[in-house]
Design a protein around this motif. Structure first.
Motif, PDB file in Angstrom:
ATOM      1  N   ALA A  42      -8.125   9.038   6.747  1.00 19.75           N
ATOM      2  CA  ALA A  42      -7.011   9.863   6.293  1.00 19.75           C
ATOM      3  C   ALA A  42      -5.937   9.967   7.371  1.00 19.75           C
ATOM      4  N   VAL A  43      -6.381  10.037   8.638  1.00 22.43           N
ATOM      5  CA  VAL A  43      -5.427  10.129   9.743  1.00 22.43           C
ATOM      6  C   VAL A  43      -4.615   8.842   9.845  1.00 22.43           C
ATOM      7  N   ALA A  96       0.515   6.034   9.046  1.00 24.90           N
ATOM      8  CA  ALA A  96       1.202   4.881   8.468  1.00 24.90           C
ATOM      9  C   ALA A  96       2.269   5.314   7.471  1.00 24.90           C
ATOM     10  N   PHE A  97       1.948   6.299   6.646  1.00 22.42           N
ATOM     11  CA  PHE A  97       2.900   6.780   5.640  1.00 22.42           C
ATOM     12  C   PHE A  97       4.125   7.394   6.318  1.00 22.42           C
ATOM     13  N   ARG A  98       3.876   8.201   7.352  1.00 24.94           N
ATOM     14  CA  ARG A  98       4.988   8.858   8.052  1.00 24.94           C
ATOM     15  C   ARG A  98       5.888   7.826   8.738  1.00 24.94           C
ATOM     16  N   LYS A  99       5.291   6.813   9.301  1.00 30.46           N
ATOM     17  CA  LYS A  99       6.082   5.760   9.950  1.00 30.46           C
ATOM     18  C   LYS A  99       6.904   4.995   8.930  1.00 30.46           C
ATOM     19  N   TRP A 100       6.344   4.773   7.736  1.00 30.28           N
ATOM     20  CA  TRP A 100       7.017   3.974   6.713  1.00 30.28           C
ATOM     21  C   TRP A 100       8.151   4.745   6.033  1.00 30.28           C
ATOM     22  N   TYR A 101       7.886   5.998   5.676  1.00 32.71           N
ATOM     23  CA  TYR A 101       8.851   6.772   4.893  1.00 32.71           C
ATOM     24  C   TYR A 101       9.610   7.829   5.705  1.00 32.71           C
ATOM     25  N   GLY A 102       9.177   8.077   6.941  1.00 37.56           N
ATOM     26  CA  GLY A 102       9.862   9.086   7.734  1.00 37.56           C
ATOM     27  C   GLY A 102       9.504  10.505   7.363  1.00 37.56           C
ATOM     28  N   MET A 103       8.409  10.683   6.625  1.00 38.72           N
ATOM     29  CA  MET A 103       7.939  12.014   6.245  1.00 38.72           C
ATOM     30  C   MET A 103       6.449  11.937   5.945  1.00 38.72           C
ATOM     31  N   ARG A 158       0.830  -1.206   0.000  1.00 40.84           N
ATOM     32  CA  ARG A 158       0.000   0.000   0.000  1.00 40.84           C
ATOM     33  C   ARG A 158       0.866   1.259   0.000  1.00 40.84           C
ATOM     34  N   MET A 159       1.919   1.265   0.783  1.00 39.31           N
ATOM     35  CA  MET A 159       2.804   2.435   0.831  1.00 39.31           C
ATOM     36  C   MET A 159       3.540   2.628  -0.500  1.00 39.31           C
ATOM     37  N   GLN A 160       3.897   1.524  -1.132  1.00 35.29           N
ATOM     38  CA  GLN A 160       4.560   1.601  -2.437  1.00 35.29           C
ATOM     39  C   GLN A 160       3.646   2.277  -3.458  1.00 35.29           C
ATOM     40  N   GLU A 161       2.381   1.874  -3.479  1.00 36.69           N
ATOM     41  CA  GLU A 161       1.439   2.470  -4.420  1.00 36.69           C
ATOM     42  C   GLU A 161       1.138   3.923  -4.053  1.00 36.69           C
ATOM     43  N   ALA A 162       1.037   4.212  -2.748  1.00 36.47           N
ATOM     44  CA  ALA A 162       0.790   5.595  -2.319  1.00 36.47           C
ATOM     45  C   ALA A 162       1.930   6.499  -2.770  1.00 36.47           C
TER      46      ALA A 162
END
Length: 322
Positions: A291-292, A297-304, A264-268
């Motif tokens: 959205a929250v 989840a995105f911030r935890k995965w990519y650090g931003m 999911r993060m890859q596609e996002a």
């Protein structure tokens, strides 16, 4: 019952697509025996060796030596440490000693003079985003080799490698980007016949032998936007939750929940970097109804944050300015 060849191809085509390259360092080697060069393990970097003249041996710890000839191609998907030499038992120079600077976007040259046979090679380090590497990609064999006959069956691959290996390779505006995408295409074209071989011989990757886990991998790769839980995934593939989780960890190398989040993060990230889709529409497209929850989840995965990722992406910046 094992997966069919078609199912194996579907799984591999979805999950072993080469990662989007972020940078390339390439070098041309002109060496005469005796010679040997030892490379360290590379992090988040695939390594490619194309023999344009002569030949060499490739060796690595606890691995059977590989003899390479003119026209052969070797790909190291996860940058395993290895040695190239004119003989399999020869120890030699550290790569860092002959090419101390190997920054992505630059090129180098190695020359070793000797009295023996001459060999020429095109070598490249293909840097990719580590966060996009799936467990299945990491499980690929340490080295994947195409001999000259196999390379010749892929004319676009052969011609691209020959152009990249040429000493008079065209130089001009946009050369760095063109070189990056050319190597990216070469990696795609090199993996294609190798993936076909893996699909025909599933024993090479244990996950392909397990019908439930291989089916789950395809589901995660293609239907990640659906509201999956570990329980519903296990039911979908006809397994209990505990058996599914244990088998998935053993065969894929990570928990099914993390693998789903990674897809999911890859596609996002792709949607944010390569499309003009409104940021508010991204969560639902990748399976998040909050959205929250997506933001965290995105911030935890990519650090931003998603916004910071989109702002910092060259692809997104060019889309915004077009």
């Amino acid at each position: 019952m094992e997966p069919t060849e078609r199912e194996g191809e579907d799984l591999l085509s979805e999950l072993l697509k080469p990662l989007r390259l972020t940078g390339v360092f390439d070098s041309r080697w002109h060496v005469r025996a005796p010679w040997a060069i030892e490379g360290d393990a590379e992090q988040s970097c695939a390594v490619l060796h194309f023999i344009t003249q002569g030949g060499c041996w490739i060796t690595a710890d606890d691995q059977t030596p590989i003899e390479m000839h003119e026209g052969d191609l070797a790909v190291f998907p996860t940058g395993t440490a290895h040695r190239l030499a004119d003989r399999p038992d020869r120890r030699g120079l550290a790569l860092a000693a002959v090419l101390p600077e190997r920054a992505p976007g630059t090129s180098g040259e190695i020359r070793i003079d000797g009295e023996g046979p001459e060999s020429r090679l095109l070598c490249a380090g293909l840097h990719y985003d580590a966060s996009a590497a799936t467990g299945l990609y990491k499980a690929l064999p340490w080295a994947l080799v195409l001999d000259r006959t196999q390379v010749d069956k892929e004319p676009l691959l052969r011609d691209t490698l020959r152009l990249l290996a040429a000493t008079d390779r065209p130089v001009g505006p946009g050369d760095r980007l063109i070189t990056l995408r050319a190597f990216e295409m070469a990696l795609v074209l090199a993996l294609r016949p190798l993936l076909r071989e893996l699909a025909r011989n599933p024993s090479a990757l244990p996950v392909l032998r397990h019908p439930g886990i291989s089916k789950a991998m395809v589901i995660i790769a293609t239907r990640f936007a659906e509201p999956w839980t570990i329980e519903s995934l296990a039911r979908e593939v006809g397994m209990s939750r505990s058996a599914f989780t244990a088998a998935f960890r053993e065969l894929v190398g990570e928990a099914p929940a993390r693998h789903l989040t990674g897809r999911r993060m890859q596609e996002a990230a792709r949607l944010l970097a390569e499309t003009t889709l409104p940021q508010s529409a991204v969560p639902e497209r990748v399976g998040y109804h909050s959205a929250v929850g997506f933001h965290l989840a995105f911030r935890k995965w990519y650090g931003m944050t998603p916004g910071e990722y989109r702002t910092g992406s060259p692809s997104a910046a060019s889309l915004a300015g077009s």
